[in-house]
Design a protein around this motif. Sequence first.
Motif, mmCIF file in Angstrom:
data_model
loop_
_atom_site.group_PDB
_atom_site.id
_atom_site.type_symbol
_atom_site.label_atom_id
_atom_site.label_comp_id
_atom_site.label_asym_id
_atom_site.label_seq_id
_atom_site.Cartn_x
_atom_site.Cartn_y
_atom_site.Cartn_z
ATOM 1 N N TYR A 6 35.915 39.929 47.488
ATOM 2 C CA TYR A 6 35.497 39.080 46.377
ATOM 3 C C TYR A 6 35.554 39.847 45.052
ATOM 4 N N ILE A 7 35.038 41.073 45.062
ATOM 5 C CA ILE A 7 35.032 41.899 43.852
ATOM 6 C C ILE A 7 36.461 42.204 43.414
ATOM 7 N N ILE A 8 37.326 42.559 44.367
ATOM 8 C CA ILE A 8 38.720 42.886 44.041
ATOM 9 C C ILE A 8 39.433 41.682 43.442
ATOM 10 N N ASP A 9 39.240 40.495 44.020
ATOM 11 C CA ASP A 9 39.879 39.284 43.485
ATOM 12 C C ASP A 9 39.473 39.037 42.038
ATOM 13 N N GLY A 10 38.174 39.160 41.755
ATOM 14 C CA GLY A 10 37.688 38.954 40.394
ATOM 15 C C GLY A 10 38.198 40.014 39.431
ATOM 16 N N ILE A 12 40.991 41.827 39.681
ATOM 17 C CA ILE A 12 42.427 41.648 39.444
ATOM 18 C C ILE A 12 42.654 40.589 38.378
ATOM 19 N N THR A 13 41.955 39.463 38.500
ATOM 20 C CA THR A 13 42.085 38.393 37.508
ATOM 21 C C THR A 13 41.695 38.879 36.119
ATOM 22 N N THR A 14 40.583 39.580 36.032
ATOM 23 C CA THR A 14 40.100 40.092 34.744
ATOM 24 C C THR A 14 41.089 41.070 34.125
ATOM 25 N N PHE A 15 41.580 42.018 34.936
ATOM 26 C CA PHE A 15 42.505 43.022 34.411
ATOM 27 C C PHE A 15 43.847 42.409 34.012
ATOM 28 N N MET A 16 44.315 41.402 34.740
ATOM 29 C CA MET A 16 45.581 40.750 34.373
ATOM 30 C C MET A 16 45.446 40.023 33.038
ATOM 31 N N ASP A 17 44.305 39.342 32.836
ATOM 32 C CA ASP A 17 44.058 38.683 31.552
ATOM 33 C C ASP A 17 44.014 39.703 30.417
ATOM 34 N N ARG A 18 43.332 40.815 30.662
ATOM 35 C CA ARG A 18 43.224 41.864 29.644
ATOM 36 C C ARG A 18 44.587 42.461 29.332
ATOM 37 N N GLU A 19 45.385 42.683 30.378
ATOM 38 C CA GLU A 19 46.720 43.245 30.184
ATOM 39 C C GLU A 19 47.584 42.309 29.331
ATOM 40 N N ILE A 39 45.414 47.705 38.298
ATOM 41 C CA ILE A 39 45.783 46.480 39.022
ATOM 42 C C ILE A 39 46.508 46.837 40.319
ATOM 43 N N ASP A 40 47.414 47.810 40.267
ATOM 44 C CA ASP A 40 48.137 48.242 41.472
ATOM 45 C C ASP A 40 47.178 48.778 42.526
ATOM 46 N N ARG A 41 46.201 49.594 42.107
ATOM 47 C CA ARG A 41 45.213 50.134 43.047
ATOM 48 C C ARG A 41 44.419 49.005 43.713
ATOM 49 N N LEU A 42 43.997 48.042 42.887
ATOM 50 C CA LEU A 42 43.215 46.931 43.424
ATOM 51 C C LEU A 42 44.049 46.070 44.378
ATOM 52 N N MET A 43 45.320 45.882 44.069
ATOM 53 C CA MET A 43 46.211 45.095 44.946
ATOM 54 C C MET A 43 46.345 45.766 46.316
ATOM 55 N N LYS A 44 46.258 47.109 46.340
ATOM 56 C CA LYS A 44 46.346 47.845 47.599
ATOM 57 C C LYS A 44 45.007 47.872 48.327
ATOM 58 N N GLY A 45 43.961 47.313 47.713
ATOM 59 C CA GLY A 45 42.645 47.273 48.350
ATOM 60 C C GLY A 45 41.794 48.494 48.081
ATOM 61 N N PRO A 85 29.068 46.424 37.865
ATOM 62 C CA PRO A 85 30.451 46.765 37.539
ATOM 63 C C PRO A 85 30.595 47.686 36.328
ATOM 64 N N HIS A 86 29.574 47.729 35.484
ATOM 65 C CA HIS A 86 29.646 48.540 34.266
ATOM 66 C C HIS A 86 28.518 49.561 34.221
ATOM 67 N N ALA A 87 28.249 50.208 35.342
ATOM 68 C CA ALA A 87 27.211 51.228 35.389
ATOM 69 C C ALA A 87 27.657 52.457 34.592
#
Length: 99
Positions: A6-10, A12-19, A39-45, A85-87
């Motif tokens: 769930y965290i990875i899906d969210g 990825i979406t956030t980083f793609m929008d930012r990119e 994004i690549d790291r997150l896509m790999k899990g 997420p922003h600790a």
Amino acid sequence: MTIKEYIIDGAITTFMDRENKLKEMGAPTIMITSIGEEIDRLMKGILKCSGDTDLLEEEYISVEKKKGRGGKPYFVFNGNINYFPHARYGRFIAKGEVL
């Protein structure tokens, strides 16, 4: 679905929008490249997170967004798992108290 998925899906979406926004603004390539690498790291899990990382493998049931110190958002999964997420030193997850 696990909490980690769930965290990875969210993320990825956030980083793609930012990119995309950085590309539109004509931001420096180093910024766009670093977001692309994340994004690549997150896509790999691969999710860099500290704390009680075993909690990431628990089943996702519910999530509630809250505000912490200084107005920073954090998430409460399944009623008692806190994810920040922003600790101060990056992503952090810990078991919280049941209210």
